[in-house]
Design a protein around this motif. Structure first.
Motif, PDB file in Angstrom:
ATOM      1  N   SER A   9      49.486  48.964  37.432  1.00  0.00           N
ATOM      2  CA  SER A   9      49.926  50.376  37.296  1.00  0.00           C
ATOM      3  C   SER A   9      49.449  50.940  35.882  1.00  0.00           C
ATOM      4  CB  SER A   9      51.285  50.553  37.502  1.00  0.00           C
ATOM      5  OG  SER A   9      51.829  49.949  36.590  1.00  0.00           O
ATOM      6  N   LEU A  10      49.397  49.959  35.013  1.00  0.00           N
ATOM      7  CA  LEU A  10      48.834  50.527  33.505  1.00  0.00           C
ATOM      8  C   LEU A  10      47.224  50.397  33.551  1.00  0.00           C
ATOM      9  CD1 LEU A  10      51.642  48.304  31.525  1.00  0.00           C
ATOM     10  CD2 LEU A  10      51.655  50.960  31.798  1.00  0.00           C
ATOM     11  N   GLY A  11      46.531  49.991  34.610  1.00  0.00           N
ATOM     12  CA  GLY A  11      45.124  50.169  34.265  1.00  0.00           C
ATOM     13  C   GLY A  11      44.695  49.010  33.616  1.00  0.00           C
ATOM     14  N   LEU A  12      45.398  47.840  33.307  1.00  0.00           N
ATOM     15  CA  LEU A  12      45.043  46.711  32.340  1.00  0.00           C
ATOM     16  C   LEU A  12      44.222  45.451  32.890  1.00  0.00           C
ATOM     17  CD1 LEU A  12      48.229  46.498  30.325  1.00  0.00           C
ATOM     18  CD2 LEU A  12      46.253  47.716  29.944  1.00  0.00           C
ATOM     19  N   ASP A  13      43.347  44.847  32.471  1.00  0.00           N
ATOM     20  CA  ASP A  13      42.722  43.676  32.679  1.00  0.00           C
ATOM     21  C   ASP A  13      43.722  42.528  32.880  1.00  0.00           C
ATOM     22  OD1 ASP A  13      40.765  42.016  33.551  1.00  0.00           O
ATOM     23  OD2 ASP A  13      39.411  42.362  32.114  1.00  0.00           O
ATOM     24  N   ILE A  14      44.323  42.163  34.092  1.00  0.00           N
ATOM     25  CA  ILE A  14      45.317  41.074  34.192  1.00  0.00           C
ATOM     26  C   ILE A  14      45.102  40.475  35.510  1.00  0.00           C
ATOM     27  CG2 ILE A  14      47.722  40.841  34.173  1.00  0.00           C
ATOM     28  CD1 ILE A  14      47.031  41.311  31.545  1.00  0.00           C
ATOM     29  N   ASP A  15      45.290  39.156  35.074  1.00  0.00           N
ATOM     30  CA  ASP A  15      45.424  38.452  36.437  1.00  0.00           C
ATOM     31  C   ASP A  15      46.735  37.331  36.499  1.00  0.00           C
ATOM     32  OD1 ASP A  15      44.788  35.374  35.664  1.00  0.00           O
ATOM     33  OD2 ASP A  15      43.349  36.731  34.689  1.00  0.00           O
ATOM     34  N   GLY A  16      47.123  37.028  37.450  1.00  0.00           N
ATOM     35  CA  GLY A  16      48.477  36.297  37.592  1.00  0.00           C
ATOM     36  C   GLY A  16      48.585  35.173  38.381  1.00  0.00           C
ATOM     37  N   ARG A  17      49.257  33.941  38.018  1.00  0.00           N
ATOM     38  CA  ARG A  17      49.421  32.560  38.695  1.00  0.00           C
ATOM     39  C   ARG A  17      50.888  32.197  38.712  1.00  0.00           C
ATOM     40  NH1 ARG A  17      44.171  29.218  36.826  1.00  0.00           N
ATOM     41  NH2 ARG A  17      42.460  30.465  37.319  1.00  0.00           N
TER      42      ARG A  17
END
Length: 336
Positions: free
Chosen positions: A128-136
């Protein structure tokens, strides 16, 4: 943006589903299994966690996150930002890393948590913030990334949930690149945790009993919600595993292989006010207090935090403050 659960880079369709409503039987089982308790409790809290703790991703919390980072690391480091790739360990809803990225501390990052519900919310917040993020979904005692992957590892209020803190810090040092830094903030001190819990317990008892009076019934949450909060609180007592003396935290970080290790602490009188305020907010119906209360709570905390930093820090031992922060560097790079 993807949510993964292995050491690869692509999507993993086998990510465990969140379990936001633990049964009585599951809670009983979790009392004997701390990692199950971590998953159940944090899945339980995930969708309402930001609201519960007044977490946001606007300038207020961007400044707060950056302030914790700046309080922990040397000024020279602050002048050399941003880091390229960062990892948040025990990310919760992503509060610390997402706000640090917005504050210019890092360009991109990965979020990990033992709770599928928290990873889901954190990656959603990043999107939603438009950030370059991945999650595990990941265990902090076995971080599923190769050696020398990250420039920065951060965490907020996570180390006290990990059974073997020193093992986790060894994992942190392993996944850092040589010269990479870790910053953990928001960890409870032994002394601070004692007075915070006593104040919180007293506030809960007063609020939930006074609101039984007929003239205050509008201030009372439904009994089913209070019962659910009590069940969550029972799990919270299981998931909070440690408190720290700053010197012991420094020792664990050094034993884990870090250099340039240092600690800082904050919140003394601010914690004495903040914990009763947070507990009272949890005891009354959502939205009942309104914007005026929120402004009072935040301005009071800000004022007392200033007093703590500029007055009490000069005379009160570091270990008496509620929060302790620790930072260190992986040997082998220019920062070490």
């Amino acid at each position: 943006m993807t949510t993964t659960n292995d050491a690869g880079t692509g999507p993993d369709v086998a990510v465990p589903a969140p379990n936001p409503r633990a049964t009585k039987e599951q809670v009983e089982a979790a009392m004997q299994d701390t990692k199950l308790a971590q998953v159940l409790y944090h899945d339980w809290e995930a969708e309402t966690y930001d609201e519960k703790w007044s977490i946001s991703y606007d300038q207020r919390c961007v400044d707060y996150a950056r302030g914790r980072f700046d309080a922990a690391v040397p000024e020279q480091v602050q002048r050399e930002l941003p880091y390229d790739r960062a990892l948040e360990l025990g990310c919760g809803t992503g509060f610390f890393l997402l706000n640090l990225i917005q504050a210019g501390v890092a360009r991109r990052g990965s979020v990990t948590d033992l709770s599928p519900g928290m990873v889901k919310v954190a990656t959603r917040n990043g999107q939603s913030l438009g950030l370059d993020i991945d999650g595990r979904v990941a265990d902090a005692e076995g971080i599923p990334y190769p050696d020398d992957t990250f420039d920065l590892v951060v965490g907020h209020a996570v180390l006290h949930h990990i059974p073997d803190v020193e093992l986790s810090l060894r994992e942190v040092v392993r996944v850092l690149k040589p010269g990479g830094r870790f910053v953990f903030a928001g960890e409870p001190t032994t002394v601070g945790n004692r007075y915070a819990r006593e104040l919180s317990t007293l506030t809960w008892r007063i609020a939930t009993n006074v609101t039984k009076l007929p003239m205050l019934s509008d201030w009372r949450r439904p009994q089913t919600e209070l019962d659910e909060s009590s069940r969550a609180a029972a799990l919270e007592a299981v998931v909070d595993l440690h408190t720290f003396d700053p010197a012991d935290l420094e020792r664990m970080a050094t034993n884990a292989g870090a250099v340039d290790v240092r600690t800082a602490s904050e919140e003394f009188t601010a914690a004495m006010l903040g914990w009763p305020i947070r507990t009272f907010e949890a005891a009354v119906p959502p939205g009942r207090l309104g914007w005026g209360w929120a402004r009072f709570a935040f301005s009071s905390w800000t004022t007392l935090s200033w007093v703590d930093s500029n007055v009490w820090r000069r005379v009160v031992p570091k270990g008496w403050f509620y929060n302790v922060m620790v930072t260190g560097v992986k040997p082998g790079g220019p920062s070490s």
